[in-house]
Scaffold this motif. Structure first.
Motif, PDB file in Angstrom:
ATOM      1  N   GLN A  22       1.115  -1.179  -0.004  1.00 18.94           N
ATOM      2  CA  GLN A  22       0.032  -0.064   0.128  1.00 18.94           C
ATOM      3  C   GLN A  22       0.873   1.357   0.449  1.00 18.94           C
ATOM      4  OE1 GLN A  22      -2.243   0.471   3.904  1.00 18.94           O
ATOM      5  NE2 GLN A  22      -0.654  -1.370   4.273  1.00 18.94           N
TER       6      GLN A  22
ATOM      7  N   SER B  88       2.182   3.977  -6.353  1.00 23.20           N
ATOM      8  CA  SER B  88       0.849   3.764  -6.710  1.00 23.20           C
ATOM      9  C   SER B  88       0.806   3.026  -8.776  1.00 23.20           C
ATOM     10  CB  SER B  88      -0.318   4.047  -6.647  1.00 23.20           C
ATOM     11  OG  SER B  88      -0.366   5.610  -6.718  1.00 23.20           O
ATOM     12  N   LYS B  89       0.946   4.312  -8.938  1.00 23.08           N
ATOM     13  CA  LYS B  89       1.358   4.331 -10.555  1.00 23.08           C
ATOM     14  C   LYS B  89       2.641   2.857 -11.190  1.00 23.08           C
ATOM     15  CE  LYS B  89       1.357   8.975 -11.482  1.00 23.08           C
ATOM     16  NZ  LYS B  89       2.504   9.933 -12.010  1.00 23.08           N
TER      17      LYS B  89
ATOM     18  N   THR C 120       2.397  -0.153  -9.142  1.00 23.95           N
ATOM     19  CA  THR C 120       2.014  -0.879  -8.440  1.00 23.95           C
ATOM     20  C   THR C 120       1.119  -1.428  -9.181  1.00 23.95           C
ATOM     21  OG1 THR C 120       0.475  -0.226  -6.926  1.00 23.95           O
ATOM     22  CG2 THR C 120       2.158  -0.743  -6.095  1.00 23.95           C
ATOM     23  N   LYS C 121       0.047  -0.812  -9.967  1.00 24.14           N
ATOM     24  CA  LYS C 121      -0.560  -0.427 -11.290  1.00 24.14           C
ATOM     25  C   LYS C 121      -0.354  -1.366 -12.757  1.00 24.14           C
ATOM     26  CE  LYS C 121      -4.858   2.304 -13.566  1.00 24.14           C
ATOM     27  NZ  LYS C 121      -5.216   3.253 -13.891  1.00 24.14           N
ATOM     28  N   GLY C 122       0.956  -0.831 -12.279  1.00 22.82           N
ATOM     29  CA  GLY C 122       1.009  -1.388 -14.250  1.00 22.82           C
ATOM     30  C   GLY C 122       1.844  -3.120 -13.433  1.00 22.82           C
TER      31      GLY C 122
ATOM     32  N   SER D 139      -0.302  -4.658 -11.563  1.00 28.32           N
ATOM     33  CA  SER D 139      -1.028  -5.763 -10.162  1.00 28.32           C
ATOM     34  C   SER D 139      -1.021  -6.934  -9.931  1.00 28.32           C
ATOM     35  CB  SER D 139      -1.543  -6.640 -12.146  1.00 28.32           C
ATOM     36  OG  SER D 139      -3.311  -7.072 -11.424  1.00 28.32           O
TER      37      SER D 139
ATOM     38  N   ALA E 222       2.539  -6.959  -7.589  1.00 26.63           N
ATOM     39  CA  ALA E 222       2.960  -5.021  -7.165  1.00 26.63           C
ATOM     40  C   ALA E 222       4.323  -5.223  -6.333  1.00 26.63           C
ATOM     41  CB  ALA E 222       1.635  -4.866  -6.838  1.00 26.63           C
TER      42      ALA E 222
END
Length: 400
Positions: free
Chosen positions: A240, A244-245, A247-249, A251, A254
Motif C-alpha cells: 500500500q 501507486s503508478k 503497482t498498478k502496472g 497488478s 505489485a
C-alpha cells in the motif's frame, strides 16, 4: 528465501573490512558523535519499532549559510521476511531502540568538517535509525495473542518527519534525502513524498547509496532476491505504500515495485544513484546466494578476487552489465545523476575514505563527494559509469 543469518554474516564481514580500513585513519579524530532523540509522540500513531519501542534519530544542527538546509540519511541494515527472522530482529538494534547505541558517529556525507565534506558540512544533518525491517514501508501489526510485532516503517517515517518539521525542516531552502543499503532503498519509496512536506520553492533532491538492488537471477537461475522481497512486502503490508503508478502496472505482482529498477521511472524528484557495479552485498545475496551455491564453490572467489576463475569473473561482469543495462534509460534524465564505480564495496557515502579524501575512489578523476555536490548544486552534469574490473586503480576493495 535468503536466511537472516546469511544477511548478518555478510554484514559482519563488511564491518570487519571497514574496521580494517578505518582504525588508523587520522580523519577519525575529527568525527562527531551525536545523541539519539526518541520520538515520544510516535505512540499516538503506533509508529513503533518491531518490538513496540519508540523510533529515533540523530540530529546535528546546521549553521551559517547551511542553517536552513537539511540532509536526511536513512540508516541501512537488511530486512526480515518472516515471523521468525522478524522476532529475532526485534531483539537487536535493527528492531528495537532499547538496543540502539545512544550516540552515532557522523562521517562522510554526515561530517560537520568542511575539509571532509565541503558541500554539506554546515547543513542540518539527520540520521534516521532503522528498526522496522522493510525499508520504512510497512504498515501492519501482527498479534496472535502471545506475540506482537509492529510492522510500522511507513508510520515511523511520517512520525520522524513530523518531529523535524517544527525544528526547522518546514522552512527548508535546500534538502537532500539519502540513505545507505536498505536505507538507500527507502529513498526510492519516500523521495516524492518527502517533497510534499517542504516549501514549494525549496530545492529538494534524493540520493540512494548502495540501494539499487537488482531483480536478477542467481547463478542457479532462481529469483532468490525477488522471492525474499515478496516475503518482506507481504508480511509487513508494504504494498500500500509503494508507488501507486508502479503497482498498478504490475497488478498481481505489485511487490516487484519494491525493486528500485521498477520504481525509479515514476519518481519525479531529481535523483542520484550511487552504487558499485560489483556490490558485495548483492554479490552474496542476489547473484551467488547460499542456496545457489550449496557446496561453496564460490567461497574463495568471494573472499579473494585473485582466486576467481575466468568463468566466475565472466559471471561478475555479466552482473555489472545487467545493472548498466537497467540504468540506461536513466542516462537520458536531465535532472538525474549517477556514479557507478567498479569497486567491490557496499555503501560509500558514510565512509570518509570512500566519500572524500586524497585517495578516495574516482571516476574520471572525480570523487563521490564532488560528483554528488556537482549534481546537487547544478555545477555540472554527473552521470559517471566506471570501466569494468580490474581497470579502476582508485578502489578501496573490501575483498582483497
Amino acid at each position: 528465501m535468503i536466511p537472516l543469518f546469511s544477511l548478518r554474516m555478510n554484514f559482519a564481514a563488511m564491518a570487519v573490512a571497514l574496521l580494517y580500513l578505518t582504525t588508523v585513519e587520522p580523519w577519525r579524530v575529527n568525527s562527531k558523535t551525536v545523541n539519539i532523540k526518541l520520538v515520544t509522540n510516535a505512540r499516538e500513531t503506533s509508529a513503533l519499532c518491531l518490538d513496540g519501542s519508540l523510533p529515533g534519530y540523530h540530529l546535528d544542527r546546521g549553521y551559517g549559510a547551511g542553517q536552513n538546509n537539511w540532509l536526511l540519511q536513512f540508516e541501512g541494515g537488511g530486512w526480515c521476511n518472516d515471523l521468525t527472522s522478524c522476532l529475532e530482529r526485534a531483539q537487536t538494534r535493527r528492531g528495537s531502540s532499547h538496543y540502539m547505541s545512544k550516540l552515532a558517529t557522523f562521517n562522510g556525507i554526515l561530517s560537520n568538517n568542511a575539509t571532509l565534506n565541503p558541500d554539506f558540512y554546515n547543513w542540518n544533518r539527520v540520521k534516521l535509525r532503522y528498526c522496522d525491517g522493510a525499508s520504512f514501508t510497512g504498515n501492519k501489526v501482527f498479534n496472535n495473542g502471545t506475540t506482537k510485532l509492529y510492522f510500522k516503517g511507513q508510520k515511523i517515517w511520517e512520525a520522524i518527519i513530523q518531529d523535524l518539521l517544527p525544528q526547522g525542516l518546514e522552512k527548508a531552502q535546500k534538502a537532500l534525502l539519502s540513505g545507505c543499503s536498505a536505507g538507500g532503498l527507502a529513498t526510492f519509496h519516500h523521495c516524492d513524498n518527502f517533497t510534499k512536506y517542504l516549501p514549494a520553492n525549496a530545492s529538494v533532491k534524493c540520493m540512494s547509496d548502495a540501494g539499487f538492488f537488482l531483480d536478477e537471477k542467481d547463478i542457479s537461475l532462481n529469483y532468490t532476491m525477488r522471492n525474499f522481497f515478496k516475503g518482506v512486502v507481504t508480511l509487513q503490508g508494504a504494498e500500500q505504500n509503494l508507488n501507486s503508478k508502479c503497482t498498478k502496472g504490475f497488478s498481481s505482482n505489485a511487490y516487484l515495485c519494491f525493486f528500485p529498477q521498477y520504481a525509479l521511472k515514476y519518481i519525479s524528484t531529481p535523483y542520484f544513484i550511487l552504487n558499485t557495479a560489483y556490490d558485495v552485498f548483492q554479490f552474496s545475496n542476489v547473484l551467488v546466494t547460499p542456496s545457489s551455491d550449496p557446496q561453496g564453490k564460490w567461497n574463495q572467489c568471494k573472499h579473494k578476487l585473485s582466486t576467481c576463475t575466468p568463468a566466475e569473473i565472466d559471471t561478475l561482469q555479466g552482473f555489472r552489465l545487467s545493472m548498466i543495462t537497467v540504468l540506461k534509460p536513466f542516462l537520458d534524465s536531465k535532472s538525474g545523476g549517477m556514479f557507478i564505480n567498479s569497486c567491490f564495496a557496499h555503501c560509500q557515502s558514510e565512509m570518509q575514505e570512500t566519500w572524500f579524501r586524497a585517495n578516495s575512489p574516482r571516476i574520471n578523476n572525480k570523487t563521490i563527494a564532488k560528483a554528488v555536490g556537482d549534481w546537487y548544486f547544478g555545477r555540472s552534469k554527473t552521470q559517471e559509469i566506471d570501466c569494468a574490473y580490474p581497470c579502476d586503480k582508485t578502489c578501496h576493495n573490501m575483498i582483497p
